[in-house]
Design a protein around this motif. Structure first.
Motif, PDB file in Angstrom:
ATOM      1  N   THR A 242       2.952  -1.155  13.207  1.00 47.57           N
ATOM      2  CA  THR A 242       3.586  -1.336  11.858  1.00 47.57           C
ATOM      3  C   THR A 242       2.404  -0.930  10.774  1.00 47.57           C
ATOM      4  O   THR A 242       2.741  -0.593   9.765  1.00 47.57           O
ATOM      5  CB  THR A 242       4.084  -2.697  11.919  1.00 47.57           C
ATOM      6  OG1 THR A 242       4.765  -3.023  12.905  1.00 47.57           O
ATOM      7  CG2 THR A 242       4.677  -3.463  10.523  1.00 47.57           C
ATOM      8  N   GLU A 243       1.152  -1.682  10.938  1.00 49.50           N
ATOM      9  CA  GLU A 243       0.149  -1.634  10.258  1.00 49.50           C
ATOM     10  C   GLU A 243      -0.333  -0.089   9.970  1.00 49.50           C
ATOM     11  O   GLU A 243      -0.369   0.367   8.800  1.00 49.50           O
ATOM     12  CB  GLU A 243      -1.104  -2.524  10.612  1.00 49.50           C
ATOM     13  CG  GLU A 243      -1.058  -3.958  10.596  1.00 49.50           C
ATOM     14  CD  GLU A 243      -1.392  -4.441   9.103  1.00 49.50           C
ATOM     15  OE1 GLU A 243      -2.052  -3.912   8.564  1.00 49.50           O
ATOM     16  OE2 GLU A 243      -0.490  -5.148   8.713  1.00 49.50           O
ATOM     17  N   LEU A 244      -0.210   0.488  11.079  1.00 53.76           N
ATOM     18  CA  LEU A 244      -0.600   2.009  11.099  1.00 53.76           C
ATOM     19  C   LEU A 244       0.308   2.843  10.350  1.00 53.76           C
ATOM     20  O   LEU A 244      -0.048   3.824   9.737  1.00 53.76           O
ATOM     21  CB  LEU A 244      -0.905   2.536  12.541  1.00 53.76           C
ATOM     22  CG  LEU A 244      -2.247   2.082  13.058  1.00 53.76           C
ATOM     23  CD1 LEU A 244      -2.371   2.371  14.781  1.00 53.76           C
ATOM     24  CD2 LEU A 244      -3.640   2.472  12.404  1.00 53.76           C
ATOM     25  N   MET A 245       1.636   2.402  10.327  1.00 58.22           N
ATOM     26  CA  MET A 245       2.745   3.229   9.812  1.00 58.22           C
ATOM     27  C   MET A 245       2.627   3.219   8.141  1.00 58.22           C
ATOM     28  O   MET A 245       2.618   4.026   7.505  1.00 58.22           O
ATOM     29  CB  MET A 245       4.132   2.699  10.297  1.00 58.22           C
ATOM     30  CG  MET A 245       5.059   3.535   9.795  1.00 58.22           C
ATOM     31  SD  MET A 245       6.757   3.330  10.762  1.00 58.22           S
ATOM     32  CE  MET A 245       7.513   4.835  10.945  1.00 58.22           C
ATOM     33  N   TRP A 246       2.197   1.905   7.851  1.00 62.71           N
ATOM     34  CA  TRP A 246       2.181   1.885   6.356  1.00 62.71           C
ATOM     35  C   TRP A 246       0.753   2.477   5.912  1.00 62.71           C
ATOM     36  O   TRP A 246       0.663   2.953   4.807  1.00 62.71           O
ATOM     37  CB  TRP A 246       2.070   0.356   5.856  1.00 62.71           C
ATOM     38  CG  TRP A 246       2.187   0.161   4.422  1.00 62.71           C
ATOM     39  CD1 TRP A 246       1.365  -0.569   3.808  1.00 62.71           C
ATOM     40  CD2 TRP A 246       3.161   0.967   3.348  1.00 62.71           C
ATOM     41  NE1 TRP A 246       1.470  -0.385   2.152  1.00 62.71           N
ATOM     42  CE2 TRP A 246       2.495   0.391   2.027  1.00 62.71           C
ATOM     43  CE3 TRP A 246       3.977   1.836   3.547  1.00 62.71           C
ATOM     44  CZ2 TRP A 246       3.325   0.758   1.005  1.00 62.71           C
ATOM     45  CZ3 TRP A 246       4.414   2.194   2.248  1.00 62.71           C
ATOM     46  CH2 TRP A 246       3.963   1.848   1.071  1.00 62.71           C
ATOM     47  N   ALA A 247      -0.242   2.288   6.800  1.00 62.12           N
ATOM     48  CA  ALA A 247      -1.665   2.770   6.495  1.00 62.12           C
ATOM     49  C   ALA A 247      -1.585   4.427   6.102  1.00 62.12           C
ATOM     50  O   ALA A 247      -1.837   4.828   5.400  1.00 62.12           O
ATOM     51  CB  ALA A 247      -2.531   2.601   7.484  1.00 62.12           C
ATOM     52  N   SER A 248      -0.632   4.874   7.054  1.00 61.98           N
ATOM     53  CA  SER A 248      -0.308   6.434   6.775  1.00 61.98           C
ATOM     54  C   SER A 248       0.452   6.678   5.570  1.00 61.98           C
ATOM     55  O   SER A 248      -0.065   7.697   4.920  1.00 61.98           O
ATOM     56  CB  SER A 248       0.610   6.845   8.099  1.00 61.98           C
ATOM     57  OG  SER A 248       1.284   7.756   7.970  1.00 61.98           O
ATOM     58  N   ALA A 249       1.384   5.925   5.295  1.00 61.72           N
ATOM     59  CA  ALA A 249       2.136   6.383   4.037  1.00 61.72           C
ATOM     60  C   ALA A 249       1.173   6.238   2.669  1.00 61.72           C
ATOM     61  O   ALA A 249       0.711   6.837   1.866  1.00 61.72           O
ATOM     62  CB  ALA A 249       3.143   5.416   3.652  1.00 61.72           C
ATOM     63  N   MET A 250       0.146   4.970   2.901  1.00 60.97           N
ATOM     64  CA  MET A 250      -0.701   4.663   1.770  1.00 60.97           C
ATOM     65  C   MET A 250      -1.937   5.773   1.848  1.00 60.97           C
ATOM     66  O   MET A 250      -2.164   6.073   0.454  1.00 60.97           O
ATOM     67  CB  MET A 250      -1.447   3.373   1.993  1.00 60.97           C
ATOM     68  CG  MET A 250      -0.741   2.183   1.571  1.00 60.97           C
ATOM     69  SD  MET A 250      -0.587   1.967  -0.267  1.00 60.97           S
ATOM     70  CE  MET A 250      -2.208   1.648  -0.663  1.00 60.97           C
ATOM     71  N   ALA A 251      -2.157   6.486   2.624  1.00 59.77           N
ATOM     72  CA  ALA A 251      -3.267   7.484   2.450  1.00 59.77           C
ATOM     73  C   ALA A 251      -2.774   8.790   2.133  1.00 59.77           C
ATOM     74  O   ALA A 251      -3.544   9.711   1.557  1.00 59.77           O
ATOM     75  CB  ALA A 251      -3.834   7.688   3.970  1.00 59.77           C
ATOM     76  N   GLU A 252      -1.410   8.923   1.898  1.00 62.58           N
ATOM     77  CA  GLU A 252      -0.829  10.044   1.442  1.00 62.58           C
ATOM     78  C   GLU A 252       0.176  10.060   0.465  1.00 62.58           C
ATOM     79  O   GLU A 252       0.988  10.911   0.143  1.00 62.58           O
ATOM     80  CB  GLU A 252      -0.354  10.927   2.446  1.00 62.58           C
ATOM     81  CG  GLU A 252      -1.448  12.025   3.046  1.00 62.58           C
ATOM     82  CD  GLU A 252      -2.088  13.166   2.207  1.00 62.58           C
ATOM     83  OE1 GLU A 252      -1.129  13.747   1.429  1.00 62.58           O
ATOM     84  OE2 GLU A 252      -3.152  12.995   2.039  1.00 62.58           O
ATOM     85  N   ASN A 253      -0.013   8.856  -0.349  1.00 61.02           N
ATOM     86  CA  ASN A 253       1.018   8.530  -1.425  1.00 61.02           C
ATOM     87  C   ASN A 253       0.602   8.723  -2.836  1.00 61.02           C
ATOM     88  O   ASN A 253       1.339   8.257  -3.795  1.00 61.02           O
ATOM     89  CB  ASN A 253       1.989   7.191  -1.184  1.00 61.02           C
ATOM     90  CG  ASN A 253       1.048   6.246  -1.231  1.00 61.02           C
ATOM     91  OD1 ASN A 253       0.046   6.146  -1.724  1.00 61.02           O
ATOM     92  ND2 ASN A 253       1.689   4.945  -1.110  1.00 61.02           N
ATOM     93  N   GLY A 254      -0.651   9.303  -2.815  1.00 63.12           N
ATOM     94  CA  GLY A 254      -1.284   9.260  -4.242  1.00 63.12           C
ATOM     95  C   GLY A 254      -2.128   8.073  -4.707  1.00 63.12           C
ATOM     96  O   GLY A 254      -2.707   8.443  -5.490  1.00 63.12           O
ATOM     97  N   ILE A 255      -1.836   7.202  -3.996  1.00 61.32           N
ATOM     98  CA  ILE A 255      -2.604   5.933  -4.767  1.00 61.32           C
ATOM     99  C   ILE A 255      -4.233   6.095  -4.434  1.00 61.32           C
ATOM    100  O   ILE A 255      -4.890   5.838  -5.310  1.00 61.32           O
ATOM    101  CB  ILE A 255      -1.977   4.669  -3.863  1.00 61.32           C
ATOM    102  CG1 ILE A 255      -0.596   4.413  -4.529  1.00 61.32           C
ATOM    103  CG2 ILE A 255      -2.984   3.314  -4.308  1.00 61.32           C
ATOM    104  CD1 ILE A 255       0.107   3.101  -4.232  1.00 61.32           C
ATOM    105  N   LEU A 256      -4.508   6.459  -3.401  1.00 61.44           N
ATOM    106  CA  LEU A 256      -6.015   6.487  -3.027  1.00 61.44           C
ATOM    107  C   LEU A 256      -6.715   7.652  -3.874  1.00 61.44           C
ATOM    108  O   LEU A 256      -8.039   7.996  -4.100  1.00 61.44           O
ATOM    109  CB  LEU A 256      -6.291   6.945  -1.461  1.00 61.44           C
ATOM    110  CG  LEU A 256      -5.956   6.307  -0.601  1.00 61.44           C
ATOM    111  CD1 LEU A 256      -6.363   6.411   0.795  1.00 61.44           C
ATOM    112  CD2 LEU A 256      -5.944   4.521  -0.975  1.00 61.44           C
TER     113      LEU A 256
END
Ligand code: NZQ
Ligand code: ZN
Length: 386
Positions: A242-256
């Motif tokens: 679950t954590e990895l799934m959200w980390a995946s989205a977070m790394a490519e949703n523009g926020i970083l």
């Protein structure tokens, strides 16, 4: 930090039974004919396809099936999908799969509403599509974060390019970790490494004056490393997945990327390697990253040193920034071995060394936020990866 404008169009439904919440609500806004696009059949074996089609039936939709989207999707497959959309009068595209299926659909959504050739439009005329058929993304393999952005990585077999093409944003994305539970272990790990790679490549972009974006990236990187290690003990650990799934989205949703220009040089090299060898994306990155970083760190030594401390937990005690940076790269190299990803192209199963020069001659050289590479140095890097 650079100035920025931020807005985000993708609505995310995350967690258990997310599709049951998302689809009835979202399909009510869609037209009658829905194309369900998927890959080589994993969604049929896992039951996800039947579940999704059940929601479509309940919503009174007509389903058009589009199967066989391959890993490293081709431009030819995009054209096949766009032709089917036109032939059947499709109103809405539902991508069900990993990054490959979602990316292919982003460009189908663009190609389906224009007579112009999208590849020529973007790469020759430098004009980007502004109209799209609406689409949704149901994620069955995490790592790329493709569901939350409008970049698609497409292989043009004729021109031998694997390139980023701009396409549609999904109107909504469904992220249910349960849907990833049938993924082969090796794909889970290579996908998670892809997330780590996105975070590192963004982190090493410029400026590197320790922005909030960088601190969030550090948290994402620590999270990915920790949760991959949890999976090494139990691949079915739901919390880690679950954590990895959200980390995946977070790394490519523009926020970083907020306030930064990113440096995706490892990706640019890997994409061309993919164009010539059809290799697995995360595995290619695992081989390239440490070698590339050994070539790059002296030009961004403070950020590499900071990554060593903040991400890999290496104490600075008495080390020079250069020594600390080198220790961080060693930690990354050892981590790749620990998690069973390949460290050389031969371990990945590549046999034809002549592709290396072709990759070096054709890959994009990025702005070089950290270091601007020459083609000769890219070739050196690739040869060290062999
Ligand atoms: O085709 P099926 O049968 O579905 O099998 C797939 C495929 O063989 C399988 N799979 C997916 N979900 C599954 C499953 N098997 C069992 N159970 C499930 N739940 O996994 C295999 C790999 O799928 P793929 O979609 O190719 O993997 P991934 O998500 O890693 O996507 C890779 C592609 O995305 C691009 C890569 O270059 C590559 O083409 N990227 C896209 C990005 C983006 N749009 O933001 C960013 C990335 O950097 C990346 O470049
Ligand atoms: Zn990637």
């Amino acid at each position: 930090m650079n100035d920025f404008i931020y807005s985000y169009p993708v609505k995310v439904y995350f967690g258990e039974k997310a599709a049951a919440k998302a689809l009835p609500a979202e399909l009510a806004k869609a037209g009658k004919t829905v194309m369900v696009a998927y890959g080589g059949g994993s969604v049929k074996r896992s039951g996800v396809y039947d579940e999704i089609c059940g929601y479509l039936k309940e919503a009174g939709k007509e389903v058009v099936d589009f199967s066989g989207i391959m890993p490293n999707p081709t431009y030819k497959k995009v054209q096949e999908g766009a032709a089917l959309v036109k032939e059947k009068g499709v109103d809405f595209i539902l991508a069900v799969g990993g990054g490959s299926v979602i990316d292919c659909c982003k460009i189908i959504a663009a190609q389906a509403v224009t007579e112009k050739d999208i590849w020529e439009m973007e790469f020759k005329d430098h004009v980007y599509p502004a109209e799209f058929l609406p689409m949704g993304a149901i994620v069955t393999a995490s790592g790329t974060g493709a569901e939350m952005n409008n970049g698609a990585v497409i292989t043009n077999e004729e021109t031998k390019e694997k390139a980023g093409v701009l396409g549609a944003y999904a109107n909504f994305a469904v992220l249910d970790p349960e849907y990833t539970m049938s993924l082969p272990d090796r794909q889970v790990i290579s996908g998670a490494f892809d997330t780590l790679s996105h975070s590192m490549e963004t982190y090493l972009g410029s400026p590197r004056d320790v922005t909030l974006s960088d601190e969030i990236a550090e948290a994402v990187m620590r999270n990915v490393i920790r949760n991959i290690r949890v999976l090494l003990k139990d691949m079915k650990d739901k919390k880690a997945r679950t954590e990895l799934m959200w980390a995946s989205a977070m790394a490519e949703n523009g926020i970083l990327k907020i306030g930064k220009v990113t440096d995706f040089q490892a990706h640019q090299i890997e994409h061309q390697l993919g164009a010539y060898t059809d290799c697995n994306h995360g595995q290619g990155l695992a081989v390239i990253h440490p070698v590339l970083y050994r070539h790059m760190y002296k030009d961004g030594v403070e950020q590499f040193a900071r990554m060593a401390e903040q991400v890999w937990g290496i104490p600075s005690d008495g080390k020079t920034p250069e020594e600390l940076a080198e220790a961080g790269i060693r930690a990354l190299t050892e981590f790749i071995q620990e998690i069973g990803l390949p460290s050389t192209f031969t371990e990945m199963g590549l046999t034809d060394k002549s592709v290396l020069k072709k990759v070096a001659d054709t890959c994009n050289l990025t702005a070089g936020c950290c270091k601007k590479l020459t083609r000769e140095e890219v070739l050196e890097i690739l040869e060290e990866c062999w």
